[in-house]
Write a protein that holds these residues in place. Structure first.
Motif, PDB file in Angstrom:
ATOM      1  N   LEU A 135       6.779   0.037   9.843  1.00 37.14           N
ATOM      2  CA  LEU A 135       7.159  -1.150   9.079  1.00 37.14           C
ATOM      3  C   LEU A 135       5.945  -1.702   8.346  1.00 37.14           C
ATOM      4  N   GLN A 136       6.110  -1.957   7.058  1.00 33.02           N
ATOM      5  CA  GLN A 136       5.052  -2.624   6.283  1.00 33.02           C
ATOM      6  C   GLN A 136       5.201  -4.140   6.534  1.00 33.02           C
ATOM      7  N   GLY A 137       4.925  -4.491   7.786  1.00 33.13           N
ATOM      8  CA  GLY A 137       5.263  -5.810   8.297  1.00 33.13           C
ATOM      9  C   GLY A 137       4.456  -6.955   7.738  1.00 33.13           C
ATOM     10  N   ARG A 138       3.339  -6.661   7.094  1.00 34.33           N
ATOM     11  CA  ARG A 138       2.548  -7.736   6.486  1.00 34.33           C
ATOM     12  C   ARG A 138       3.290  -8.368   5.316  1.00 34.33           C
ATOM     13  N   PHE A 170      -2.014  -0.463  11.561  1.00 35.92           N
ATOM     14  CA  PHE A 170      -2.730   0.400  10.621  1.00 35.92           C
ATOM     15  C   PHE A 170      -3.023  -0.312   9.308  1.00 35.92           C
ATOM     16  N   ARG A 171      -3.983   0.254   8.594  1.00 32.31           N
ATOM     17  CA  ARG A 171      -4.253  -0.090   7.201  1.00 32.31           C
ATOM     18  C   ARG A 171      -4.374   1.218   6.427  1.00 32.31           C
ATOM     19  N   ALA A 172      -4.455   1.120   5.120  1.00 34.76           N
ATOM     20  CA  ALA A 172      -4.608   2.320   4.297  1.00 34.76           C
ATOM     21  C   ALA A 172      -5.958   2.978   4.565  1.00 34.76           C
ATOM     22  N   LYS A 173      -5.974   4.294   4.659  1.00 34.14           N
ATOM     23  CA  LYS A 173      -7.220   5.020   4.881  1.00 34.14           C
ATOM     24  C   LYS A 173      -8.121   4.946   3.657  1.00 34.14           C
ATOM     25  N   ILE A 213       0.818  -1.204   0.000  1.00 38.17           N
ATOM     26  CA  ILE A 213       0.000   0.000   0.000  1.00 38.17           C
ATOM     27  C   ILE A 213       0.854   1.257   0.000  1.00 38.17           C
ATOM     28  N   SER A 214       2.181   1.062   0.025  1.00 37.79           N
ATOM     29  CA  SER A 214       3.107   2.179   0.005  1.00 37.79           C
ATOM     30  C   SER A 214       4.430   1.711  -0.585  1.00 37.79           C
ATOM     31  N   PRO A 215       5.159   2.611  -1.232  1.00 34.26           N
ATOM     32  CA  PRO A 215       6.500   2.235  -1.695  1.00 34.26           C
ATOM     33  C   PRO A 215       7.490   2.082  -0.539  1.00 34.26           C
ATOM     34  N   ILE A 216       7.142   2.626   0.644  1.00 37.19           N
ATOM     35  CA  ILE A 216       8.025   2.560   1.801  1.00 37.19           C
ATOM     36  C   ILE A 216       7.877   1.221   2.516  1.00 37.19           C
ATOM     37  N   GLY A 217       9.028   0.579   2.777  1.00 39.97           N
ATOM     38  CA  GLY A 217       8.998  -0.684   3.501  1.00 39.97           C
ATOM     39  C   GLY A 217       9.202  -0.511   4.990  1.00 39.97           C
ATOM     40  N   VAL A 218      10.160   0.345   5.374  1.00 39.35           N
ATOM     41  CA  VAL A 218      10.509   0.499   6.784  1.00 39.35           C
ATOM     42  C   VAL A 218      11.225   1.822   6.983  1.00 39.35           C
ATOM     43  N   SER A 219      11.145   2.344   8.187  1.00 34.41           N
ATOM     44  CA  SER A 219      11.877   3.560   8.540  1.00 34.41           C
ATOM     45  C   SER A 219      12.847   3.263   9.672  1.00 34.41           C
ATOM     46  N   ASP A 220      13.918   4.041   9.733  1.00 37.33           N
ATOM     47  CA  ASP A 220      14.748   4.049  10.932  1.00 37.33           C
ATOM     48  C   ASP A 220      13.927   4.653  12.068  1.00 37.33           C
ATOM     49  N   TYR A 272      -1.079  -7.260  10.181  1.00 38.35           N
ATOM     50  CA  TYR A 272      -1.690  -6.080   9.584  1.00 38.35           C
ATOM     51  C   TYR A 272      -0.716  -5.365   8.649  1.00 38.35           C
ATOM     52  N   PRO A 273      -1.238  -4.577   7.698  1.00 38.38           N
ATOM     53  CA  PRO A 273      -0.383  -3.950   6.686  1.00 38.38           C
ATOM     54  C   PRO A 273       0.791  -3.144   7.237  1.00 38.38           C
ATOM     55  N   PHE A 274       0.526  -2.236   8.184  1.00 41.03           N
ATOM     56  CA  PHE A 274       1.591  -1.390   8.736  1.00 41.03           C
ATOM     57  C   PHE A 274       1.538  -1.410  10.255  1.00 41.03           C
TER      58      PHE A 274
END
Length: 395
Positions: A275-278, A300-303, A88-95, A229-231
């Motif tokens: 984290l897009q842990g799903r 979270f999930r996408a709004k 649902i996002s190009p981002i996989g994870v953040s510091d 869950y997605p995030f």
């Protein structure tokens, strides 16, 4: 008879896995008492209300806002895990990035460690191996709308908090359901145990070269897994100054026939990572040297209802996770899924109303997607043979 007994325990909310009062009084009540001296003095006994301009580091600390804006984010493509059909996002994870202030974290811990809240909601972790490993789930806001922890609830649901988390994740997010607000994982060890870990650190270190391969030899309480869950946003509630390890390791896509591992630094108190842990298999290595470690996780999930909601219940269903209470958890699961189904149907209906011509194939595919989503909703509540075996192994 054993089968009936296990099922009844689940239906009763896994109360047989509650934390004993003696354990709370010896291990956690002293922490609660120490928090009192750290809280700002008020004219009443009520805790301060959440104020984003005071309790979000981004607004209360200029250096923190600069750090937030310069936080490294790793894309799904960079991880070798790009999945256009599910991500649902190009981002996989953040510091780790600065999120809540020390005062905010103190108030959160005060709320969740309050005797009545803790004793009613805390359960031993289903994957606990030693010491006091417990979790609190579904304690912030009940199914009937009662807010037990107003500061925690407002801290996670405030629009300014949501904006910061969504920006870091690269997509507008929405909390999955109230049950998943502020899930807390607590691990308590004696000071002697923590000091002993530091002494043994050299023997327990993982060779850097090994950490660059498949990562199968990384010691951890919870093995490699995907989130349900997605995030997720993972917040650190403990002082990690003396902590050794605790980084998050991510399994990257196959490169030249090998799986590589990406390392995300461990957070400091009040910092968090998204984290897009799903879609990313990950592991949190066992941290060393801490007598107390608390993390808080909100999912979270996408709004946008048109984006994929790939949620599953592998790690959170009551039959597996002692912290999920059967009646409250499944009721909220169904409520949130039904609301999202309504939104998806409205999108289809509006597409028909506003379209100049009727596209049967397009609408049929949209309806099939909703059908699949409905089917997934009830299938996720089913118990597999593997899960059934775990139930009897851990109950």
């Amino acid at each position: 008879m054993a089968t009936a007994s296990v099922h009844q325990q689940i239906l009763d909310g896994n109360i047989h896995k509650k934390i004993p009062l003696s354990t709370y009084e010896s291990n956690l009540e002293p922490t609660l008492q120490n928090l009192e001296s750290l809280l700002p003095k008020t004219s009443s006994e009520k805790l301060p209300k959440f104020d984003p301009m005071i309790h979000l580091q981004y607004y209360s600390n200029e250096l923190a806002s600069h750090k937030y804006n310069n936080t490294r984010r790793i894309t799904m493509k960079e991880l070798g895990l790009e999945n256009p059909n599910l991500q649902i996002s190009p981002i996989g994870v953040s510091d780790p990035f600065p999120l809540f202030t020390e005062e905010a974290v103190t108030i959160m811990k005060k709320e969740l460690l309050t005797k009545d809240i803790f004793m009613e909601n805390a359960r031993y972790c289903f994957n606990s191996t030693s010491g006091l490993d417990c979790c609190l789930r579904g304690y912030v806001k009940t199914i009937d709308g009662k807010v037990n922890c107003p500061f925690i609830y407002e801290a996670w649901t405030n629009p300014k908090t949501m904006e910061l988390i969504s920006k870091m994740a690269g997509v507008d997010l929405e909390i999955i359901m109230n049950y998943e607000i502020g899930h807390v994982n607590i691990s308590i060890k004696s000071n002697d145990q923590a000091n002993e870990e530091i002494i043994k650190y050299e023997r327990l270190m993982i060779d850097d070269k090994k950490r660059k391969n498949s990562g199968d030899d990384i010691p951890a309480v919870v093995g490699w897994h995907y989130d349900s869950y997605p995030f997720v946003c993972v917040l650190m509630l403990s002082d990690t100054t003396k902590m050794i390890g605790g980084e998050t390791s991510l399994r990257m896509g196959t490169t030249k026939g090998e799986n590589q591992v990406a390392i995300i630094p461990s957070p400091q108190l009040g910092s968090a990572s998204v984290l897009q842990g799903r879609l990313i298999e990950h592991i949190a290595p066992t941290p060393l040297g801490l007598s107390e470690r608390m993390t808080m996780v909100t999912s979270f999930r996408a709004k946008n209802p048109s984006l994929k909601d790939s949620s599953i219940l592998n790690t959170v269903k009551p039959e597996i996770n002692f912290g999920s209470r059967y009646n409250e958890f499944y009721s909220q699961w169904i409520n949130y899924r039904c609301e999202l189904i309504k939104q998806k149907m409205d999108l289809i209906n509006n597409k028909v109303k506003t379209g100049d011509s009727f596209n049967k194939d397009d609408i049929t595919n949209d309806l099939k997607d909703v059908e699949d989503y409905v089917k997934k909703t009830y299938e996720e509540m089913m118990i597999s043979k593997e899960e059934m075996a775990k139930m009897f192994q851990k109950k």
